[in-house]
Design a protein around this motif. Structure first.
Motif, short mmCIF file in Angstrom:
data_model
loop_
_atom_site.label_atom_id
_atom_site.label_comp_id
_atom_site.label_asym_id
_atom_site.label_seq_id
_atom_site.Cartn_x
_atom_site.Cartn_y
_atom_site.Cartn_z
N ALA A 348 28.77 29.19 66.07
CA ALA A 348 29.99 29.39 65.28
C ALA A 348 29.89 28.67 63.93
CB ALA A 348 31.21 28.89 66.05
N LYS A 349 29.15 27.58 63.90
CA LYS A 349 29.00 26.80 62.65
C LYS A 349 28.17 27.54 61.61
CE LYS A 349 29.54 22.26 64.82
NZ LYS A 349 28.90 20.97 65.15
N THR A 350 27.38 28.53 62.05
CA THR A 350 26.56 29.26 61.08
C THR A 350 27.42 30.07 60.12
OG1 THR A 350 26.31 31.19 62.54
CG2 THR A 350 24.63 29.46 62.70
N GLN A 351 28.67 30.30 60.46
CA GLN A 351 29.56 31.04 59.56
C GLN A 351 29.72 30.31 58.23
OE1 GLN A 351 30.71 34.14 60.11
NE2 GLN A 351 31.52 34.12 58.01
N GLU A 352 29.56 28.98 58.27
CA GLU A 352 29.66 28.19 57.04
C GLU A 352 28.59 28.62 56.04
OE1 GLU A 352 29.35 24.06 58.02
OE2 GLU A 352 30.91 24.17 59.57
N PHE A 353 27.39 28.93 56.54
CA PHE A 353 26.30 29.33 55.66
C PHE A 353 26.53 30.74 55.11
CE2 PHE A 353 24.44 26.58 59.04
CZ PHE A 353 24.34 25.43 58.27
N VAL A 354 27.08 31.61 55.94
CA VAL A 354 27.41 32.97 55.50
C VAL A 354 28.49 32.92 54.42
CG1 VAL A 354 28.31 35.22 56.20
CG2 VAL A 354 26.79 33.97 57.73
N LEU A 377 20.75 27.23 56.03
CA LEU A 377 20.72 27.91 57.33
C LEU A 377 19.38 27.68 58.03
CD1 LEU A 377 21.74 29.91 59.48
CD2 LEU A 377 20.94 31.78 57.99
N VAL A 378 18.30 27.76 57.26
CA VAL A 378 16.96 27.53 57.81
C VAL A 378 16.84 26.13 58.40
CG1 VAL A 378 14.57 27.13 57.09
CG2 VAL A 378 15.71 29.24 56.44
N GLY A 396 20.44 35.49 67.65
CA GLY A 396 21.55 35.41 66.71
C GLY A 396 21.16 34.72 65.42
N LEU A 397 20.41 33.62 65.54
CA LEU A 397 19.95 32.89 64.35
C LEU A 397 18.97 33.74 63.54
CD1 LEU A 397 19.29 29.30 65.79
CD2 LEU A 397 21.27 30.07 64.47
N LEU A 398 18.03 34.39 64.24
CA LEU A 398 17.05 35.22 63.56
C LEU A 398 17.73 36.38 62.83
CD1 LEU A 398 14.11 35.97 62.93
CD2 LEU A 398 14.04 37.19 65.12
N ASP A 399 18.66 37.03 63.50
CA ASP A 399 19.37 38.16 62.89
C ASP A 399 20.11 37.73 61.63
OD1 ASP A 399 18.45 39.83 64.85
OD2 ASP A 399 20.32 39.86 66.00
N LEU A 400 20.64 36.52 61.66
CA LEU A 400 21.39 36.00 60.51
C LEU A 400 20.47 35.77 59.31
CD1 LEU A 400 24.31 35.45 60.00
CD2 LEU A 400 23.98 33.09 60.74
N ILE A 401 19.31 35.17 59.57
CA ILE A 401 18.33 34.97 58.48
C ILE A 401 17.92 36.32 57.90
CG2 ILE A 401 15.95 34.27 57.95
CD1 ILE A 401 16.30 31.94 59.85
N LEU A 402 17.62 37.28 58.77
CA LEU A 402 17.18 38.60 58.32
C LEU A 402 18.29 39.33 57.55
CD1 LEU A 402 15.21 39.85 61.46
CD2 LEU A 402 14.31 38.78 59.40
N LYS A 403 19.51 39.17 58.00
CA LYS A 403 20.65 39.84 57.35
C LYS A 403 20.85 39.35 55.92
CE LYS A 403 25.62 40.66 58.01
NZ LYS A 403 26.79 40.34 58.86
#
Length: 468
Positions: A348-354, A377-378, A396-403
């Motif tokens: 859920a904290k990855t939303q901060e990077f998005v 994010l990395v 989920g993490l990989l998809d976020l980096i790719l996105k």
């Protein structure tokens, strides 16, 4: 989302002409040789702008032309003893190869000037009929002073321009009514390609191309017109005059221009020996590194190209690629499928990077800050993902980096490389040797693999390999 508009000299909230759609025209190259890295900057920058609009859910009609009839093309054709068409077709094909290497998406339309002559003739006739243009001995000129808003994009004063152009009138070689008038159509010279028109057998001036092609493929009004800042005057200024005089309405709502590219803090020029084509750069670097380098600065900031800065870009890109590879490696060995409660909180904290990424891009496409959010994010991925992580969390993490990297047109997934059977066998033999504590044989195998261009890395997650 805010865009810096060259016309108003300020950031403006983007409001499309038609909800959910973006009509965008980007001036393309004149195809008489391989494209240089100065050409590459607007290609990469505005491809990224397009990608972000698509990420935000817009349907983007993206048009970028090829100027395939020009003095430089004709000169090159004469030098080689071939037709101008042969030169332009050759270098359009080469340009597309370089664009593919830079991961620039194909435009919705790539119109060619030579295929749109009839439309240009019609637009020129409209300008004559409206009193904005006139013919003299087969040449058609645009009456610059007749268009009262001339200079509104470049913020140039007509009187200042007039004083700078008086020498043209003194020479007696120009038949213009006014030194500020520019050419819409010119008669052919010996050995030049030519087309029929009501005024002479000849070809269009450069500026009329984009006015006609933009109108044909996007309509009389467009959302964004873009290109390098060297095009602001006179090219884009003349486009506005032609289009608005002919169509009777505002041409483009937003004007975007990228800043110049310098080489080792000097202007790029053949005379200084610091002129580089994209093809030459591709011999030293993956063109993904060039793209990453270009996006490392805001598009309106002058960008300096150097070997050191390209090396730094490569290091930065490698950090992101390595993080993605690590996640893929962990995925292959993950023992659990679904996220734990702790992983759900962590994800859920990855939303901060998005959010940080989108804030940067919403602020006039600030790719430098967007990349910084990807690095954050990395770092987060590297510190929270391990051998105990679930498939769902790692994916989920990989998809976020790719996105996010895909929005920037950065490819971080390496193509799967197949090891030859003998190399696979050597890796397995080395593992068995290590297990049997036969370290001499294990080292011997490592050296054999190195000789075959395979580097082994012993990590806590297991053995990893990569090509040297």
């Amino acid at each position: 989302m805010k865009i810096y508009n060259t016309m108003s000299k300020k950031k403006e909230e983007f409001v499309p002409l038609e909800e959910g759609k973006v009509k965008m025209y980007v001036c393309g190259p004149t195809v008489y040789n391989f494209i240089h890295i100065g050409n590459a900057r607007p290609m990469i920058v505005f491809d990224t702008v397009r990608r972000y609009f698509e990420y935000k859910g817009y349907d983007v009609n993206y048009v970028s032309n090829f100027t395939d009839v020009d003095d430089k093309i004709i000169k090159k054709a004469i030098e080689e003893g071939v037709t101008a068409e042969e030169i332009s077709k050759r270098y359009i094909a080469e340009c597309k190869k370089d664009m593919e290497g830079m991961n620039v998406k194909p435009a919705t339309n790539n119109p060619l000037a030579t295929e749109e002559i009839c439309g240009m003739v019609d637009m020129i006739q409209t300008l004559i009929d409206k009193g904005y243009a006139y013919e003299k001995n087969g040449t058609v000129y645009f009456r610059t002073r007749r268009f009262e808003q001339y200079g509104k994009l470049s913020h140039k004063n007509l009187d200042d321009l007039q004083s700078g152009g008086r020498a043209l009138l003194v020479t007696g070689q120009d038949e213009k009514e006014d030194s500020l008038d520019f050419v819409l159509w010119k008669p052919k010279k010996e050995g030049e390609p030519a087309w029929e028109s009501p005024w002479s057998e000849g070809r269009p001036g450069w500026h009329i191309e984009c006015s006609e092609m933009s109108k044909k493929y996007l309509g009389e009004q467009i959302d964004i017109h873009a290109g390098g800042e060297d095009l602001v005057f006179p090219h884009h200024e003349n486009e506005i005059a032609q289009s608005e005089a002919a169509n009777g309405k505002e041409f483009a709502k937003y004007w975007m221009h990228n800043a110049f590219l310098n080489i080792d803090n000097k202007k790029m020029s053949k005379s200084l020996g610091n002129f580089f084509t994209v093809r030459e750069i591709s011999e030293k670097y993956d063109l993904q590194v060039l793209r990453f380098f270009m996006l490392g600065a805001h598009y309106r900031t002058p960008l300096n190209f150097s070997a050191d800065l390209m090396a730094a870009a490569k290091t930065g890109l490698d950090r992101i690629v390595t993080a993605a590879e690590n996640l893929k490696f962990l995925l292959g060995a993950a023992k659990t499928q679904e996220m734990t409660e702790a992983e759900k909180e962590a994800f859920a904290k990855t939303q901060e990077f998005v959010d940080a990424f989108e804030r940067a891009m919403d602020d006039d496409f600030n790719t430098a800050d967007a990349i910084a959010s990807i690095f954050d994010l990395v770092k987060y991925c590297n510190t929270t993902a391990d051998a105990e992580s679930s498939v769902e969390y790692l994916q989920g993490l990989l998809d976020l980096i790719l996105k996010l990297t895909d929005v920037l047109g950065i490819i971080v997934e390496k193509e799967e490389e197949m090891l030859a059977e003998d190399i696979e066998a050597l890796i397995e033999e080395r593992q068995a040797a290590r297990k049997a504590k036969n370290f001499a044989r294990a080292d011997e195998i490592r050296d054999e693999l190195l000789a075959k261009g395979i580097i082994l890395e012993d990590t806590r997650e297991g053995v990893k390999w990569k090509k040297a």
